[in-house]
Design a protein around this motif. Sequence first.
Motif: not given
Length: 376
Positions: A63-74, A76-80, A90-96
């Motif tokens: 479900i995570t756009p490429e741009r946000n996957q990159q932000e997650l790697q850089e 450690g977290g992203t929202d979309f 849905f509002r999604v918060a992805v984190f490590k």
Amino acid sequence: MSVASGGRSFQIDKLLETVVKERVSDLHISVGQPPVIRSGGRMVRLETRTLSADDTTNLMKSITPERNQQELQERGGTDFGFAFGDKARFRVAVFKQRGMIGMVLRRIPNEFLTFEQLGLPVVVRDLIQRPRGLFLVTGPTGSGKTTSLASMINWMNHNMDHHIITLEDPIEYYHEHKKSTINQREIGVDVPSFPEALRRALRMDPDVILVGEMRDLETISAAITAAETGHVVFGTLHTTGAQGTVDRIIDVFPTNQQEQIRTQLANAIIGILSQALLPRKPKGLVAAYEQLVVTPAIANLIREGKTFRINSSIQTGRKFGMILLDDSLFNLWKNGICDEKDVMYKSNNPGELRARIERAKRGVFDDSEEEDEDDE
């Protein structure tokens, strides 16, 4: 969108279907336990197997756009935000966490709730029709600030011919042009930052600007200036209570600027709605509200640095539509809508509220409550 793991699969679609069908607020994805939903404010584990690191990674990628996957790697977290067909957003918060992927997905209903459904104070409708001024909606994370603001913007959209600009991170509720023209700008997608978005918004002939989060000095300062110069500005802060909100805004600024900001804020601010969300009996959620309406007397308190008097001004300002959070909580308990323990948990002054509830159980009510009974 299925997720393979050891011959069996977790499907994001099935999990989201459950969230939509059960009308729960959040879905938590974390390694080492089954998916968890928040229902009526309480965390409930789904009856399925435990999530592995591969499961959470694959669910995230589905479900995570490429741009946000990159932000997650850089970072450690992203929202979309994303749409689940036409069923929900849905509002999604992805984190490590511990080097593994975790996610929290918040359901944003597709329909807008009315002021009556939300139980918003009656005075809100009058305040948002003012020609200019700063109106703040505050409360902890998950207290329903976004839902309340979406309801206000939706009402204006249907009843006023305005140009409304929303600045959000991410966009949660989608608004269509009705009587108003609405432009929604997402931070990180349409514009780099909140301060930049606010500066540009002022060149776009706005009547109303919604600032999704007033996080820093630059954004707060720009929002106050926009409200002073003839626009209605809505903003949110993660503060509890009107008095604490005013203090927080002023404390963001260096000491040598605080007197000037007090004057600017006193001129600009028209109201503060502070809210808390708590379990409703027998199920569901209900909001308790604190409402400050900025009268000339309250503007003077802000200007003179006497914010410690704001709560007593709210208490005596009922004729202007004001109410303290603890009065709202007491009413929810008195009317049998919420349990005593739940209202105590959200109280700003639990000692006072407990004593008041104990007096009420013995049939002893404060003067203001007896007046309420007479009014009814």
